[in-house]
Design an enzyme around this catalytic site. Structure first.
Site, PDB file in Angstrom:
ATOM      1  N   VAL A 174      16.737 -38.225  51.370  1.00 53.00           N
ATOM      2  CA  VAL A 174      17.272 -36.882  51.134  1.00 53.00           C
ATOM      3  C   VAL A 174      16.486 -36.146  50.030  1.00 53.00           C
ATOM      4  O   VAL A 174      16.235 -34.935  50.148  1.00 53.00           O
ATOM      5  CB  VAL A 174      18.794 -36.919  50.843  1.00 53.00           C
ATOM      6  N   ASP A 175      16.054 -36.850  48.980  1.00 54.93           N
ATOM      7  CA  ASP A 175      15.425 -36.164  47.852  1.00 54.93           C
ATOM      8  C   ASP A 175      14.119 -35.482  48.264  1.00 54.93           C
ATOM      9  O   ASP A 175      13.926 -34.281  48.051  1.00 54.93           O
ATOM     10  CB  ASP A 175      15.165 -37.127  46.689  1.00 54.93           C
ATOM     11  N   SER A 188      13.098 -34.845  51.212  1.00 54.12           N
ATOM     12  CA  SER A 188      13.320 -33.874  52.302  1.00 54.12           C
ATOM     13  C   SER A 188      13.803 -32.531  51.744  1.00 54.12           C
ATOM     14  O   SER A 188      13.365 -31.466  52.189  1.00 54.12           O
ATOM     15  CB  SER A 188      14.350 -34.405  53.300  1.00 54.12           C
ATOM     16  N   GLU A 221      36.294 -37.979  31.077  1.00 56.24           N
ATOM     17  CA  GLU A 221      35.335 -37.940  32.187  1.00 56.24           C
ATOM     18  C   GLU A 221      35.634 -38.942  33.291  1.00 56.24           C
ATOM     19  O   GLU A 221      35.133 -38.814  34.390  1.00 56.24           O
ATOM     20  CB  GLU A 221      33.905 -38.157  31.652  1.00 56.24           C
ATOM     21  N   HIS A 243      38.908 -41.134  27.366  1.00 57.05           N
ATOM     22  CA  HIS A 243      37.728 -40.653  28.103  1.00 57.05           C
ATOM     23  C   HIS A 243      38.134 -39.665  29.209  1.00 57.05           C
ATOM     24  O   HIS A 243      38.532 -40.083  30.295  1.00 57.05           O
ATOM     25  CB  HIS A 243      37.002 -41.845  28.745  1.00 57.05           C
ATOM     26  N   SER A 294       9.525 -39.327  52.543  1.00 57.18           N
ATOM     27  CA  SER A 294       9.936 -40.704  52.816  1.00 57.18           C
ATOM     28  C   SER A 294      11.006 -40.778  53.894  1.00 57.18           C
ATOM     29  O   SER A 294      11.370 -41.855  54.334  1.00 57.18           O
ATOM     30  CB  SER A 294      10.500 -41.310  51.536  1.00 57.18           C
ATOM     31  N   GLY A 295      11.542 -39.616  54.283  1.00 59.46           N
ATOM     32  CA  GLY A 295      12.691 -39.636  55.190  1.00 59.46           C
ATOM     33  C   GLY A 295      14.000 -39.574  54.417  1.00 59.46           C
ATOM     34  O   GLY A 295      15.048 -39.325  54.978  1.00 59.46           O
ATOM     35  N   CYS A 338      35.657 -40.362  22.261  1.00 59.74           N
ATOM     36  CA  CYS A 338      35.702 -41.749  21.778  1.00 59.74           C
ATOM     37  C   CYS A 338      34.793 -41.908  20.545  1.00 59.74           C
ATOM     38  O   CYS A 338      35.116 -41.372  19.494  1.00 59.74           O
ATOM     39  CB  CYS A 338      35.356 -42.712  22.912  1.00 59.74           C
TER      40      CYS A 338
END
Ligand code: XMP
Length: 508
Positions: free
Chosen positions: A224-225, A227, A169, A167, A221-222, A78
């Site tokens: 996902v990141d 952990s 994507e 686009h 923190s519990g 674009c």
């Protein structure tokens, strides 16, 4: 490692280009349009993103493409395609009306390698107010639609240049992934070596080298990141890692115990700190959302620091910062906006060095890495949960009694979403207690005068924008009945049907 550079000219879909390239098992970096790296020896190709601007505008974002062209293949999308055209002797003009939506390709040049394997009338997604009315010098039309002649072009050089007005994507360009694969793999020569398994292997080795025999602290923190960071680090350095998990008293029902048990099962060395007394007494009587956040942030730093100071030989502080937290996105003025920063006032006087092993990953990649590390599925697919916890879901001041009411209602809500098979289709869900609103109801023969609960559930890909989730009425009816029947203090349930923007995901 081989990589694709994506230069961001401010389009809303730039991150999506990055995700698509990563899905092709190819590493990529998204950089502001004017921050092309000086050292590009690992770069195999460059993608120029879209933009809300027009290339002929006085304050448009321009760059010198000459140090890239001829050395590496370029794909302009674009605005990117328009910029190449504008720079190399073509012409870009206002299309009169903005073209937005699905279109089908009418003509495809079968010699153009970008369109290898494309169906004859492949659907593409247009979103532009400008058109390329004259191609850059040496360019050929690669594809046209009924209304856009120069829907795609190419300059067939040793290091070729491509431009698409549409686009590739976005999901609605049905063969967009094929187009990006043609560019990234066939044209740029990606070996497609970026995978969750390869990431784990190289990261574990790098962490061992980086950290040596030092001790590392990580706040869990519990979510996902953090952990995934814990498990990665544990694999790399074992018990040199100490994790700290602070219970501020506003987690979900049983969450502190459940998550602690999960972490212990994973073999992590975790210190669980019950600091709910401190947080709740400091929050007593506070109603204003930002003030709540400030108190919680301050108390968190104090509690975390006090625990971290006990680990006297720690040299590193690990954090679960992920790539979208770090991408410097641009707004229309060209100013960089940082939407989020994970590095907040943690133990400064300990002079810890920062270790952020998943700083290159998108959220879906973090989950894939978690799976490849053998983590339990419920930890990996857990919905995001705000740091201040239920404090920003109790409208009004916070008491233990209100927290308990909300925990019960929330647990019923989430369990029902799981039972209905909806939990994993939803980005984030939670109940909100409208503790300053009371309405009349009737239970048995008695009049009630109690609080409503609002239910929130959204679909999203990055929490920057979100749509309310279309949960079936039957499921909502069951949840509402169960909450009103079982949770004392609640006599009404509402469903939040607002999207972000203009609303936010959290109510406070
Ligand atoms: P909003 O409400 O801004 O939320 O649409 C976007 C995402 O961020 C989370 N959120 C927070 N996370 N501290 C956090 O760690 C906070 O103060 C906070 N506020 C919102 C929210 O849950 C959603 O995932």
């Amino acid at each position: 490692m081989q990589k694709i550079i994506i230069l961001d000219f401010g389009s809303q879909t730039t991150q999506l280009i990055g995700r698509r390239v990563r899905e092709l098992n190819t590493f990529c970096e998204i950089l502001p349009y004017n921050k092309y790296p000086e050292d590009d020896k690992d770069v195999i190709g460059v993608i120029l993103s879209g933009s809300p601007l027009s290339v002929y505008q006085e304050d448009a974002f321009h760059i010198d493409l000459n140090h890239i062209r001829g050395r590496l293949p370029i794909l302009g999308i674009c605005y990117g395609a328009q910029l190449i055209s504008y720079t190399y002797g073509g012409k870009v003009e206002s299309a009169g009306t903005r073209e937005y939506g699905r279109q089908n390709l009418q003509y495809i040049d079968r010699e153009c390698p970008l369109f290898k394997g494309f169906d004859d009338h492949s659907q593409v997604w247009m979103s532009h107010g400008d058109s390329i009315t004259k191609l850059p010098e040496g360019a050929r039309i690669a594809a046209s639609t009924e209304t856009v002649e120069n829907a795609a072009y190419y300059i067939p050089e040793k290091q070729p240049v491509f431009g698409t007005q549409f686009h590739p994507e976005v999901f609605h360009s049905l063969q967009g992934t094929l187009l990006l694969k043609n560019f990234v793999v066939d044209i740029c020569g990606s070996r497609q070596e970026w995978s969750a398994e390869a990431f784990v292997e190289t990261t574990v080795q790098e962490l061992r080298q980086q950290i040596g025999k030092d001790r590392v602290i990580l706040g869990l923190s519990g979510g996902v990141d953090s952990s995934v960071v814990a498990v990665l680090l544990h694999r790399a350095i074992g018990d040199q890692l100490t994790c700290i998990f602070v219970d501020h008293g506003m987690l979900r029902k049983n969450e502190f115990h459940d998550v602690m048990r999960d972490y212990e099962c994973l073999g992590l060395n975790v210190i669980g700190v019950d600091a709910s007394e401190k947080f709740l007494s400091d929050l007593a009587g506070v109603k204003e959302p930002e003030q709540k956040r400030k108190i919680i942030g301050r108390d968190f730093v104090e509690v975390f620091n006090a625990e971290a100071q006990k680990i006297t030989d720690a040299k590193w502080l690990a954090q679960g910062t992920i790539y979208p937290d770090r991408i410097e996105s641009l707004n229309i003025t060209g100013k960089v906006i940082k939407s989020h920063h994970n590095v907040g006032g943690l133990p400064k006087d300990m002079h810890l060095q920062l270790c952020e092993p998943i700083r290159w990953l998108f959220k879906d990649e973090v989950r894939r890495v978690g799976r490849s590390l053998g983590m339990p599925e419920h930890l990996i697919t857990r919905h995001p949960f705000p740091g201040p916890g239920l404090a920003v879901r109790i409208l009004g001041d916070i008491t233990r009694e209100k927290i308990q009411i909300l925990q019960e209602a929330d647990a019923i809500y989430i369990n029902n979403l799981r039972e209905a098979g909806l939990y994993d289709q939803i980005w984030q869900a939670g109940a909100i207690l409208l503790s300053e609103v009371r309405s009349v109801g009737v239970m048995g023969d008695e009049r009630t005068y109690e609080n409503p609960i609002a239910l929130r559930a959204v679909t999203s890909s990055d929490a920057m924008t979100a749509d309310w989730a279309h949960i079936p009425y039957e499921v909502l009816a069951k949840i509402s009945n169960e909450i009103i029947n079982k949770v004392k203090g609640v006599n009404r349930v509402c469903y939040d049907i607002s999207s972000k923007p203009p609303s936010t995901i959290e109510w406070e």
